[in-house]
Scaffold this active site. Structure first.
Site, mmCIF file in Angstrom:
data_model
loop_
_atom_site.group_PDB
_atom_site.id
_atom_site.type_symbol
_atom_site.label_atom_id
_atom_site.label_comp_id
_atom_site.label_asym_id
_atom_site.label_seq_id
_atom_site.Cartn_x
_atom_site.Cartn_y
_atom_site.Cartn_z
ATOM 1 N N ASN A 122 47.041 -38.810 -54.500
ATOM 2 C CA ASN A 122 48.205 -39.389 -55.169
ATOM 3 C C ASN A 122 49.279 -39.639 -54.106
ATOM 4 O O ASN A 122 49.897 -38.704 -53.616
ATOM 5 C CB ASN A 122 48.690 -38.385 -56.231
ATOM 6 C CG ASN A 122 50.004 -38.786 -56.878
ATOM 7 O OD1 ASN A 122 50.472 -39.911 -56.700
ATOM 8 N ND2 ASN A 122 50.593 -37.865 -57.619
ATOM 9 N N HIS A 178 51.941 -36.527 -64.867
ATOM 10 C CA HIS A 178 52.243 -35.739 -63.667
ATOM 11 C C HIS A 178 53.545 -34.969 -63.909
ATOM 12 O O HIS A 178 54.453 -35.477 -64.578
ATOM 13 C CB HIS A 178 52.378 -36.659 -62.450
ATOM 14 C CG HIS A 178 52.439 -35.889 -61.161
ATOM 15 N ND1 HIS A 178 53.586 -35.270 -60.743
ATOM 16 C CD2 HIS A 178 51.491 -35.597 -60.245
ATOM 17 C CE1 HIS A 178 53.333 -34.624 -59.606
ATOM 18 N NE2 HIS A 178 52.073 -34.815 -59.288
ATOM 19 N N SER A 211 49.485 -28.509 -53.180
ATOM 20 C CA SER A 211 49.393 -28.046 -51.785
ATOM 21 C C SER A 211 47.964 -27.844 -51.292
ATOM 22 O O SER A 211 47.701 -26.924 -50.520
ATOM 23 C CB SER A 211 50.226 -26.776 -51.592
ATOM 24 O OG SER A 211 51.600 -27.068 -51.784
ATOM 25 N N GLU A 256 47.787 -28.473 -62.263
ATOM 26 C CA GLU A 256 48.705 -28.458 -61.128
ATOM 27 C C GLU A 256 49.881 -27.540 -61.435
ATOM 28 O O GLU A 256 50.835 -27.964 -62.121
ATOM 29 C CB GLU A 256 49.233 -29.862 -60.851
ATOM 30 C CG GLU A 256 48.154 -30.870 -60.512
ATOM 31 C CD GLU A 256 48.723 -32.032 -59.716
ATOM 32 O OE1 GLU A 256 48.297 -32.217 -58.569
ATOM 33 O OE2 GLU A 256 49.608 -32.745 -60.230
ATOM 34 N N GLU A 298 56.020 -34.484 -62.162
ATOM 35 C CA GLU A 298 57.230 -35.204 -61.741
ATOM 36 C C GLU A 298 57.694 -36.179 -62.828
ATOM 37 O O GLU A 298 58.888 -36.445 -62.967
ATOM 38 C CB GLU A 298 56.964 -35.926 -60.402
ATOM 39 C CG GLU A 298 56.922 -34.925 -59.252
ATOM 40 C CD GLU A 298 56.014 -35.302 -58.091
ATOM 41 O OE1 GLU A 298 55.631 -36.483 -57.968
ATOM 42 O OE2 GLU A 298 55.678 -34.397 -57.304
ATOM 43 N N LYS A 356 52.082 -41.020 -54.497
ATOM 44 C CA LYS A 356 53.439 -40.989 -55.062
ATOM 45 C C LYS A 356 54.246 -42.196 -54.547
ATOM 46 O O LYS A 356 53.656 -43.255 -54.317
ATOM 47 C CB LYS A 356 54.115 -39.654 -54.737
ATOM 48 C CG LYS A 356 53.213 -38.468 -55.130
ATOM 49 C CD LYS A 356 53.895 -37.141 -55.085
ATOM 50 C CE LYS A 356 52.908 -36.053 -55.481
ATOM 51 N NZ LYS A 356 53.495 -34.718 -55.513
ATOM 52 N N GLY A 397 53.798 -29.687 -53.514
ATOM 53 C CA GLY A 397 54.669 -30.042 -52.397
ATOM 54 C C GLY A 397 55.395 -28.873 -51.758
ATOM 55 O O GLY A 397 56.330 -29.070 -50.982
HETATM 56 P P1 PGA Z 1 50.850 -31.923 -53.081
HETATM 57 O O1 PGA Z 1 50.977 -32.752 -54.452
HETATM 58 O O2 PGA Z 1 49.390 -31.948 -52.682
HETATM 59 O O3 PGA Z 1 51.717 -32.637 -52.121
HETATM 60 O O4 PGA Z 1 51.303 -30.535 -53.378
HETATM 61 C C1 PGA Z 1 50.016 -32.636 -55.450
HETATM 62 C C2 PGA Z 1 50.344 -33.527 -56.617
HETATM 63 O O5 PGA Z 1 51.509 -33.658 -56.967
HETATM 64 O O6 PGA Z 1 49.446 -34.120 -57.225
#
Ligand code: PGA
Length: 251
Positions: free
Chosen positions: A11, A97, A213, A167, A99, A13, A173
């Protein structure tokens, strides 16, 4: 019993300009001749979907969108429908997601409508669920994850229609990851819920990814956990060299 084939999806983003297409080219080159133990997907920003699809051609790497609207067309300025993603060459779309759940106030009902839109357009919905740190620390992880799963995954779906991505919000992140045991207990719970809702055969057919992560240096440990059928990768999917290090956990 062998589970479904793993999926490693990246992803991007809101990252990636035309210059970053070189990472996709690199990834495609690096995977040539490699025997893949998993499916591979990249989810670039909407502006790069078409160029990525064109660049990949008949490559084994699939392309997904990062979000979609639930309607097929209409007066929704700035939105993208599942049909548009399919038309651009996507085979999947991420929905719900964290976010988007947080910053765009997406509820389970909204996420479910988007998953239904994905199926209507012939796309696989990658449905994200996961608890916040506060929810985990107050002992509500199972309740939150089960609730989001029940509310976001439409009835009548099967393994081709949706992939679940667990997740934990606090792991996204941050460089912080759950222990393998913590991942296993949540994935076991998700699998149990899926079997309860869809029956043994259908319920075991859904892929349940872990995300948060995932890096080349922890991929083998995290993705080797029971009931983990792949990864949803953010930051480490931006560079081909990192992403391939995760894909190779399945080599
Ligand atoms: P990350 O993000 O691997 O940067 O932690 C994962 C995600 O949001 O799908």
């Amino acid at each position: 019993m062998a589970g479904p084939k793993a999926l490693v999806a990246g992803n991007w983003k809101m990252n990636g300009l035309t210059a970053e297409l070189k990472e996709v080219r690199l990834l495609s080159d690096m995977l040539k001749g490699v025997r893949l133990g998993c499916d591979v997907m990249v989810c670039p920003p909407a502006t790069l979907i078409r160029p990525v699809v064109q660049l990949l051609g008949s490559s084994r790497i699939k392309v997904g969108g990062q979000d979609c609207h639930d309607a097929a067309t209409g007066a929704f300025t700035g939105e993208i429908s599942a049909e548009m993603l399919e038309d651009a060459g996507c085979t999947a779309v991420i929905v719900g997601h964290s976010e988007r759940r947080t910053r765009h106030c997406e509820t389970d009902a909204v996420v479910r409508a988007k998953a239904e839109a994905a199926r209507r357009a012939g796309l696989t919905a990658i449905i994200c669920i996961g608890e916040t740190l506060e929810e985990r620390e107050s002992g509500r992880t199972f309740e939150v994850v089960s609730g989001q799963l029940a509310g976001s995954l439409p009835a009548g779906f099967a393994g081709d229609d949706a992939v679940i991505a667990y997740e934990p919000v606090w792991a996204i992140g941050t460089g912080r990851t759950p222990t393998r045991g913590q991942i296993e207990e949540v994935h076991r719970r998700i699998r149990r819920d899926l079997i309860e809702k869809f029956g043994e055969e259908q319920g075991t057919g859904f892929r349940v990814l872990y995300g948060g992560s995932v890096k080349p240096n922890n991929a083998a440990e995290l993705l080797g956990a029971d009931n983990v059928d792949g990864a949803l990768v953010g930051g480490a999917s931006l560079k081909a060299a990192d992403f391939i290090g995760i894909i190779k956990a399945y080599a």
